[in-house]
Motif scaffolding. Structure first.
Motif, mmCIF file in Angstrom:
data_model
loop_
_atom_site.group_PDB
_atom_site.id
_atom_site.type_symbol
_atom_site.label_atom_id
_atom_site.label_comp_id
_atom_site.label_asym_id
_atom_site.label_seq_id
_atom_site.Cartn_x
_atom_site.Cartn_y
_atom_site.Cartn_z
ATOM 1 N N ASP A 2 0.838 -1.186 0.000
ATOM 2 C CA ASP A 2 0.000 0.000 0.000
ATOM 3 C C ASP A 2 0.887 1.255 0.000
ATOM 4 O O ASP A 2 1.909 1.308 0.680
ATOM 5 N N GLU A 4 0.454 4.150 1.303
ATOM 6 C CA GLU A 4 0.559 4.769 2.627
ATOM 7 C C GLU A 4 1.528 3.993 3.522
ATOM 8 O O GLU A 4 2.309 4.588 4.254
ATOM 9 N N GLU A 5 1.501 2.675 3.427
ATOM 10 C CA GLU A 5 2.436 1.852 4.204
ATOM 11 C C GLU A 5 3.868 2.099 3.736
ATOM 12 O O GLU A 5 4.792 2.172 4.547
ATOM 13 N N SER A 148 -14.720 10.757 15.468
ATOM 14 C CA SER A 148 -14.849 9.300 15.379
ATOM 15 C C SER A 148 -15.551 8.898 14.084
ATOM 16 O O SER A 148 -15.170 7.927 13.441
ATOM 17 N N ALA A 151 -13.045 9.282 11.302
ATOM 18 C CA ALA A 151 -12.045 8.211 11.395
ATOM 19 C C ALA A 151 -12.605 6.909 10.826
ATOM 20 O O ALA A 151 -11.916 6.196 10.082
ATOM 21 N N ASP A 152 -13.855 6.583 11.165
ATOM 22 C CA ASP A 152 -14.488 5.372 10.622
ATOM 23 C C ASP A 152 -14.599 5.462 9.103
ATOM 24 O O ASP A 152 -14.360 4.485 8.387
ATOM 25 N N ARG A 154 -12.683 7.237 7.058
ATOM 26 C CA ARG A 154 -11.341 7.107 6.471
ATOM 27 C C ARG A 154 -10.898 5.644 6.456
ATOM 28 O O ARG A 154 -10.301 5.176 5.478
ATOM 29 N N ASP A 155 -11.179 4.909 7.544
ATOM 30 C CA ASP A 155 -10.845 3.476 7.587
ATOM 31 C C ASP A 155 -11.567 2.725 6.477
ATOM 32 O O ASP A 155 -10.981 1.859 5.814
ATOM 33 N N ALA A 156 -12.842 3.036 6.275
ATOM 34 C CA ALA A 156 -13.623 2.370 5.227
ATOM 35 C C ALA A 156 -13.030 2.678 3.852
ATOM 36 O O ALA A 156 -12.928 1.787 2.995
ATOM 37 N N GLN A 158 -9.908 3.405 3.176
ATOM 38 C CA GLN A 158 -8.652 2.665 3.043
ATOM 39 C C GLN A 158 -8.922 1.217 2.678
ATOM 40 O O GLN A 158 -8.209 0.625 1.867
ATOM 41 N N HIS A 159 -9.980 0.645 3.258
ATOM 42 C CA HIS A 159 -10.353 -0.731 2.924
ATOM 43 C C HIS A 159 -10.740 -0.822 1.450
ATOM 44 O O HIS A 159 -10.333 -1.752 0.749
ATOM 45 N N ARG A 162 -7.641 -0.799 -0.657
ATOM 46 C CA ARG A 162 -6.936 -2.098 -0.637
ATOM 47 C C ARG A 162 -7.645 -3.116 -1.529
ATOM 48 O O ARG A 162 -7.005 -3.851 -2.271
#
Length: 172
Positions: A2, A4-5, A148, A151-152, A154-156, A158-159, A162
């Motif tokens: 990824d 970002e990684e 929050s 943040a949720d 942004r996580d979604a 990123q998923h 991927r």
């Protein structure tokens, strides 16, 4: 890997050991990479009255900023060339985040009269100097109250990124 990684890994390997007490937080968007490291606790400030402790931490941050300036500029130039984004720096010391540099990016938007009236009210009340400042104030306020949820989200995202990366490539 990824993107970002890869970026986080590059900074982990590139930043000098001992600069920060822990791995720095790396925040990125389309234009900017922000590196925020936590400084080791300032032991000399322990037990001081509040005012003296705040002044000691402020001096500590300034010392770090001056002592690392040349290396930070060098690392930023390399990262900007490699990742095609500007790099901003900041530290956390004494529980406070202090930004050394940040990028201010213009954003164009179209607003109808009711939204413009909100901005104009903030300007008239002295909360902001201009419509632009008022809009930035509104965005900060929304961000503060929806951390929050954002943040949720942004996580979604990123998923989704991927999953897209693992899928078949585009057909020419």
């Amino acid at each position: 890997m990824d993107a970002e990684e890869q970026l986080r890994g590059w900074f982990a390997g590139r930043l000098p050991e001992g600069w920060f007490a822990d791995r720095p937080e790396i925040v990125l968007d389309r234009e900017e990479i922000t590196v925020i490291g936590t400084l080791a606790p300032l032991t000399v400030a322990e037990g001081l009255p509040d005012l003296e402790r705040e002044a000691a931490v402020e001096g500590y941050v300034e010392r770090f900023r001056e002592e690392t300036r040349e290396r930070r500029v060098e690392i930023a130039r390399e990262a900007e060339h490699r990742f095609r984004r500007k790099v901003s720096w900041g530290v956390v010391a004494g529980g406070e985040t202090v930004m050394f540099t940040t990028l201010s990016v213009p954003v164009m938007t179209r607003l109808r009269q009711p939204e413009r009236q909100v901005l104009d009210t903030l300007v008239a009340a002295g909360v902001a100097r201009s419509r632009s400042d008022a809009l930035a104030w509104c965005v900060r306020l929304v961000g503060k109250h929806t951390d929050s949820w954002l943040a949720d989200l942004r996580d979604a995202l990123q998923h989704v990124d991927r999953v897209r990366a693992e899928g078949p490539g585009l057909v020419d």
